[in-house]
Design a protein around this motif. Structure first.
Motif, mmCIF file in Angstrom:
data_model
loop_
_atom_site.group_PDB
_atom_site.id
_atom_site.type_symbol
_atom_site.label_atom_id
_atom_site.label_comp_id
_atom_site.label_asym_id
_atom_site.label_seq_id
_atom_site.Cartn_x
_atom_site.Cartn_y
_atom_site.Cartn_z
ATOM 1 N N CYS A 46 0.828 -1.267 -0.074
ATOM 2 C CA CYS A 46 0.088 -0.117 0.022
ATOM 3 C C CYS A 46 0.760 1.320 0.067
ATOM 4 O O CYS A 46 1.965 1.121 0.136
ATOM 5 C CB CYS A 46 -0.913 0.033 1.221
ATOM 6 N N SER A 47 0.049 2.346 -0.127
ATOM 7 C CA SER A 47 1.103 3.665 -0.303
ATOM 8 C C SER A 47 1.559 4.245 1.009
ATOM 9 O O SER A 47 2.617 4.613 0.896
ATOM 10 C CB SER A 47 0.013 4.637 -0.870
ATOM 11 N N GLN A 48 1.086 3.606 2.085
ATOM 12 C CA GLN A 48 1.663 3.676 3.511
ATOM 13 C C GLN A 48 2.854 2.948 3.614
ATOM 14 O O GLN A 48 3.389 3.040 4.850
ATOM 15 C CB GLN A 48 0.714 3.676 4.599
ATOM 16 N N LYS A 50 2.579 -0.375 4.191
ATOM 17 C CA LYS A 50 2.150 -1.738 4.541
ATOM 18 C C LYS A 50 1.840 -2.748 3.716
ATOM 19 O O LYS A 50 1.400 -2.487 2.609
ATOM 20 C CB LYS A 50 0.527 -1.433 5.307
#
Length: 283
Positions: A46-48, A50
């Motif tokens: 994911c972009s974060q 994760k």
């Protein structure tokens, strides 16, 4: 490992669309994972930052009698043990688990370390794991029925018929078995070792699981069983030695059928060579 955009990955593998409602925003990218024999999985990031692992349900998993729902139930039940990845989601498309950051033990780990992990798994409580106990005969019959007639030589048929039933043994308590515990399924993290790829796991005779690990590692039976019993403070070692010895030819036969089926499904000659090698061990 091939890295691609999420949109490209979904085109390549439609099962990824089973994650549409799990993520608030589309993942940044997906990456194919190598190393698994049965599963062709994805790392989803994911972009974060994760990351997760997507373990799809396919014709291959069904051929090998793998249930992502059972895998999910087992991972949920043992989550507090910190020995496995956390299960996030399961549906008809597959299973999503957390990505375990660390170093995979692709090189042969110390067998003592492997036995320690196996002993820990075998001592986990099973009364809250809602899965049907493993049936050895049902599993090998499932493999056998799918193998094409041209691969069922007279010798292979004889081995299957001779070893398709479990041994008549003095009972020991059934426990959770991983059934594929080796260095390639262990990850060294900052908090210790974790075990991945629980797709073959089930409730069964732990001597069967021990026989599989001894076979893969090529260890001496007596030394391995004595050390395992020492780790678990088991006094009746003879019961375990005789049990492991009785399961060994059966695990070899099961692996033989597995490799023949894998060869049939993928056409990789290495699988056929492995099957022939296992067949020769009976000679």
């Amino acid at each position: 490992m091939a890295r691609m955009s999420w949109k490209e990955a979904c085109k390549l593998d439609p099962t990824l669309q089973g994650l549409t409602h799990f993520f608030s925003f589309p993942p940044e990218y997906a990456q194919t994972l190598t190393g698994g024999l049965t599963n062709r999985c994805w790392k989803v990031v994911c972009s974060q930052g994760k990351a997760y692992v997507w373990r799809p349900t396919t014709l291959i998993t069904k051929a090998f009698s793998i249930s992502r729902y059972q895998e999910y139930q087992i991972l949920k039940a043992i989550q507090s043990s910190q020995l496995s990845p956390a299960a996030m989601l399961v549906n008809e498309w597959g299973l999503l688990v957390e990505w375990i950051e660390g170093d995979s033990l692709t090189d042969k780990p110390s067998f003592d370390g492997l036995l320690r992990m196996q002993a820990r798994i075998h001592e986990l409580a099973i009364n809250h794991i809602p899965v049907v106990p493993f049936s050895f005969t049902a599993r090998v019959d499932h493999y056998w029925m799918q193998i094409k007639p041209e691969l069922k030589t007279e010798q292979v048929r004889a081995l299957y018929e001779d070893w398709r039933n479990p041994p008549n043994l003095a009972e020991v308590a059934q426990c959770l078995c991983h059934f594929d515990l080796a260095g390639y399924n262990m990850v060294k993290t900052e908090s210790g070792y974790k075990v991945i790829d629980w797709e073959y796991a089930g409730i069964a005779d732990p001597r069967l699981d021990l026989a599989l690990s001894i076979n893969v590692a090529g260890e001496k039976i007596l030394d391995a069983v004595f050390r395992y019993c020492q780790l678990r403070e088991i006094e009746d070692v003879d019961k375990w030695v005789s049990g492991v010895k009785a399961w060994l030819p059966r695990t070899n036969m099961m692996a033989l059928l597995w490799y023949l089926l894998a060869y049939q499904l993928w056409g990789d000659e290495e699988y056929y060579r492995q099957a022939c090698h296992l067949q020769e061990t009976f000679c």
